[in-house]
Structures are given as structure tokens and as C-alpha cells.
Scaffold this motif. Sequence first.
Motif, PDB file in Angstrom:
ATOM      1  N   MET A 186       0.848  -1.191   0.000  1.00  0.00           N
ATOM      2  CA  MET A 186       0.000   0.000   0.000  1.00  0.00           C
ATOM      3  C   MET A 186       0.884   1.242   0.000  1.00  0.00           C
ATOM      4  N   ARG A 187       0.625   2.165  -0.915  1.00  0.00           N
ATOM      5  CA  ARG A 187       1.438   3.355  -1.050  1.00  0.00           C
ATOM      6  C   ARG A 187       1.200   4.298   0.129  1.00  0.00           C
ATOM      7  N   GLU A 188       2.290   4.837   0.715  1.00  0.00           N
ATOM      8  CA  GLU A 188       2.172   5.720   1.862  1.00  0.00           C
ATOM      9  C   GLU A 188       1.711   7.111   1.426  1.00  0.00           C
ATOM     10  N   ILE A 189       1.098   7.838   2.354  1.00  0.00           N
ATOM     11  CA  ILE A 189       0.675   9.206   2.082  1.00  0.00           C
ATOM     12  C   ILE A 189       1.836  10.146   2.388  1.00  0.00           C
ATOM     13  N   SER A 190       2.154  11.017   1.432  1.00  0.00           N
ATOM     14  CA  SER A 190       3.247  11.961   1.605  1.00  0.00           C
ATOM     15  C   SER A 190       2.840  13.082   2.564  1.00  0.00           C
ATOM     16  N   LEU A 191       3.774  13.490   3.406  1.00  0.00           N
ATOM     17  CA  LEU A 191       3.518  14.624   4.291  1.00  0.00           C
ATOM     18  C   LEU A 191       3.278  15.904   3.497  1.00  0.00           C
ATOM     19  N   ASP A 192       3.924  16.034   2.354  1.00  0.00           N
ATOM     20  CA  ASP A 192       3.710  17.219   1.515  1.00  0.00           C
ATOM     21  C   ASP A 192       2.249  17.306   1.071  1.00  0.00           C
ATOM     22  N   ARG A 193       1.645  16.154   0.753  1.00  0.00           N
ATOM     23  CA  ARG A 193       0.242  16.149   0.324  1.00  0.00           C
ATOM     24  C   ARG A 193      -0.673  16.571   1.473  1.00  0.00           C
ATOM     25  N   LEU A 194      -0.356  16.071   2.669  1.00  0.00           N
ATOM     26  CA  LEU A 194      -1.154  16.453   3.834  1.00  0.00           C
ATOM     27  C   LEU A 194      -0.988  17.943   4.134  1.00  0.00           C
ATOM     28  N   ARG A 195       0.216  18.443   3.997  1.00  0.00           N
ATOM     29  CA  ARG A 195       0.453  19.871   4.240  1.00  0.00           C
ATOM     30  C   ARG A 195      -0.343  20.722   3.258  1.00  0.00           C
ATOM     31  N   THR A 196      -0.438  20.259   2.023  1.00  0.00           N
ATOM     32  CA  THR A 196      -1.227  20.983   1.017  1.00  0.00           C
ATOM     33  C   THR A 196      -2.707  20.991   1.394  1.00  0.00           C
ATOM     34  N   LEU A 197      -3.229  19.859   1.834  1.00  0.00           N
ATOM     35  CA  LEU A 197      -4.636  19.775   2.233  1.00  0.00           C
ATOM     36  C   LEU A 197      -4.931  20.725   3.391  1.00  0.00           C
ATOM     37  N   VAL A 198      -4.059  20.759   4.388  1.00  0.00           N
ATOM     38  CA  VAL A 198      -4.264  21.638   5.538  1.00  0.00           C
ATOM     39  C   VAL A 198      -4.229  23.096   5.112  1.00  0.00           C
ATOM     40  N   ALA A 199      -3.314  23.445   4.215  1.00  0.00           N
ATOM     41  CA  ALA A 199      -3.216  24.831   3.754  1.00  0.00           C
ATOM     42  C   ALA A 199      -4.488  25.258   3.021  1.00  0.00           C
ATOM     43  N   ILE A 200      -5.066  24.378   2.211  1.00  0.00           N
ATOM     44  CA  ILE A 200      -6.319  24.704   1.524  1.00  0.00           C
ATOM     45  C   ILE A 200      -7.452  24.878   2.530  1.00  0.00           C
ATOM     46  N   ALA A 201      -7.503  23.972   3.536  1.00  0.00           N
ATOM     47  CA  ALA A 201      -8.552  24.075   4.554  1.00  0.00           C
ATOM     48  C   ALA A 201      -8.424  25.379   5.334  1.00  0.00           C
ATOM     49  N   ASP A 202      -7.207  25.815   5.584  1.00  0.00           N
ATOM     50  CA  ASP A 202      -6.979  27.025   6.363  1.00  0.00           C
ATOM     51  C   ASP A 202      -7.289  28.302   5.581  1.00  0.00           C
ATOM     52  N   HIS A 203      -7.011  28.276   4.263  1.00  0.00           N
ATOM     53  CA  HIS A 203      -7.085  29.520   3.484  1.00  0.00           C
ATOM     54  C   HIS A 203      -8.214  29.539   2.460  1.00  0.00           C
ATOM     55  N   GLY A 204      -8.926  28.420   2.312  1.00  0.00           N
ATOM     56  CA  GLY A 204     -10.151  28.417   1.525  1.00  0.00           C
ATOM     57  C   GLY A 204      -9.996  28.415   0.025  1.00  0.00           C
ATOM     58  N   SER A 205      -8.762  28.236  -0.491  1.00  0.00           N
ATOM     59  CA  SER A 205      -8.607  28.190  -1.943  1.00  0.00           C
ATOM     60  C   SER A 205      -7.304  27.499  -2.323  1.00  0.00           C
ATOM     61  N   PHE A 206      -7.288  26.948  -3.536  1.00  0.00           N
ATOM     62  CA  PHE A 206      -6.092  26.313  -4.076  1.00  0.00           C
ATOM     63  C   PHE A 206      -5.015  27.365  -4.326  1.00  0.00           C
ATOM     64  N   ALA A 207      -5.444  28.526  -4.814  1.00  0.00           N
ATOM     65  CA  ALA A 207      -4.481  29.573  -5.165  1.00  0.00           C
ATOM     66  C   ALA A 207      -3.742  30.070  -3.918  1.00  0.00           C
ATOM     67  N   ALA A 208      -4.503  30.293  -2.827  1.00  0.00           N
ATOM     68  CA  ALA A 208      -3.873  30.772  -1.594  1.00  0.00           C
ATOM     69  C   ALA A 208      -2.897  29.732  -1.044  1.00  0.00           C
ATOM     70  N   ALA A 209      -3.256  28.454  -1.111  1.00  0.00           N
ATOM     71  CA  ALA A 209      -2.371  27.391  -0.651  1.00  0.00           C
ATOM     72  C   ALA A 209      -1.108  27.342  -1.495  1.00  0.00           C
ATOM     73  N   ALA A 210      -1.254  27.534  -2.806  1.00  0.00           N
ATOM     74  CA  ALA A 210      -0.098  27.513  -3.699  1.00  0.00           C
ATOM     75  C   ALA A 210       0.873  28.636  -3.332  1.00  0.00           C
ATOM     76  N   ARG A 211       0.328  29.839  -3.058  1.00  0.00           N
ATOM     77  CA  ARG A 211       1.202  30.961  -2.690  1.00  0.00           C
ATOM     78  C   ARG A 211       1.907  30.689  -1.352  1.00  0.00           C
ATOM     79  N   LEU A 212       1.159  30.175  -0.385  1.00  0.00           N
ATOM     80  CA  LEU A 212       1.721  29.917   0.933  1.00  0.00           C
ATOM     81  C   LEU A 212       2.842  28.876   0.875  1.00  0.00           C
ATOM     82  N   LEU A 213       2.628  27.835   0.087  1.00  0.00           N
ATOM     83  CA  LEU A 213       3.583  26.723   0.042  1.00  0.00           C
ATOM     84  C   LEU A 213       4.625  26.877  -1.063  1.00  0.00           C
TER      85      LEU A 213
END
Length: 297
Positions: free
Chosen positions: A1-28
Amino acid sequence: MREISLDRLRTLVAIADHGSFAAAARLLHLAPPTVSLHIAELERRIGTALLSRRRGNVRPSAAGEMLVERARRLLSEVESTLDDVSRQVQGLAGRVRLGASTGAIAHLLPQAVERLRKHHPDIEVQIAVLTSQETLARLAQGKLDVGLVALPQAPVAGLSIRPWRRDPVMAFLPSAWRAPARVTPAWLALRPLILNDASTRLSRLTSEWFAVGGYRPAPRIELNYNDAIKSLVAAGYGAALLPHEAGAQQPDTRVALRPLRPALWRELGIAHRAGPAERATQHVLDALWELKGRGEG
């Protein structure tokens, strides 16, 4: 079973915090397509949608909320762990495993630990009570970082063993006894004795000292705990030969100390793995080396 990358989880949290893909992209500092790819990979791995995409706002789904909550804790733990490791690498914190005999632990080691805590309070010294041979074996196996050992010792591959202290061995006698100014093997062999057990270097030194006068006395009891031996001497049970470090507290008034003739010395060395030591380990070594000048010889 393929493991979940921490980078992917960090991206999900950033979107949840900032409400958009664009804002998460800028933050990360990621390209927007990379953010979309991260979420797509997570949703394939989980098997359900993690985000609800509405006009002008992106919110986690029910499954997404659970994953975001767990991801926050996981990412926080990872950051905390990396910070702890970084502090150890810098010598600001860490755990150092040390092996020593009860004799060294009773008086010498507390002095070194006190010095260490003044300058490096977040370095923990984990102490194991061991014979010199056990200490060297565990150092060679990587189970210890520092050892205090009786000298001399045969060389051990991969280890550095250097002389540290040379302290006199004294006769500890019940003060009620009428003892000479200097105790000889002939005088002491006729008295009841409390000696270190045969597994210790001090026991061998004691046997050699008596053998100089042609004696091989049988002790009343053999122990490997110097404070217990001193208590028995104070109770009048017998005499003992023990190291007396410079600066050590004077024993119970019921105990008298006498130098030996011929003189006898207990020599200790510091052992550790050869090569550069981690900074936390080096700080412990430095605290121990500060005590070198307090021995004699």
C-alpha cells in the motif's frame, strides 16, 4: 500500500486554512497545478472526495475534516521531532547514555552532572550501573555513548579509552579500632574484612596488595556497593579498602581513614566511540574532563 506523503497532507491543511487552491499555492510556494495534483493523489489514495468546491470557496468534506484534523497533529509532531533532533545536533539538548560502576556514580558522576546542568540543562544523562567489561561491551555495540572504566584495559576496536583520574585507595576502619598511622597487609589481614566482589577491578587490586605481604585473607562479606560497605564499617562489622576521591565528603565519624603502605591507587579512564562525538556527548565528556585535575597523580 502506497504511503501518504507529508507534503500532500500539508497541502490539504493549507487549503482548509485559506479556503482556496491559489492561496495554498502561494503559501507553500507551489505551482497551482502541483496543488491540484496533490489533492487528486490524496483523493485517489483515500477513495473519496476530500474537498467541497463551491464558487469562491473550498471547504473540507466530512472525510476531509477528519483527515485535516489528524494531519494537523501529525505535522505538528513531525515539526516537534525535527526540532528536538536539531537541538540535539546543535548540542542544546539530547540524551547521553553513560555506564559506570557504583564507585564512580557515588561521588564523581554527581559533580559532572551538576556542572552539565548549569550550562546545558536540557541534556539528559541516562546512567547504567555496570562493571568496566560490561560498559566496554555496550559501548562497542553502540548501546552506550560514554563509559567510566577501571584501568588498565586492553584496547577495544572502535573505542577510545583514555586515563582520567588516579585516586588513592584508603583503609576504612571502625574508629573504635586502634590502628597504625599507615595500614599494612600484615596488620589488616588479621582483621575482619568487607571487600568488593570478585567481578571488580578493585577486588583484583586489593588481592594483589595483600599478596605483596604474602596474605590471602577471606572477607566476611563481598559487596559491589561502596556506600553499603561504608555503612557496615561504621557499624563495626569490619574494615574495607576503598578509593577516596579528593573533595569527597568525610565518612561517618564512626569511620576512620588510614593511608596504605605500600600505597595503592584506583585508576579510572573515560571510554567512548572513536572519532568525533555528537555535541551532547561532547558536553558530557567536557564536564567529566573538568574533574580530571581533582584526582592525584
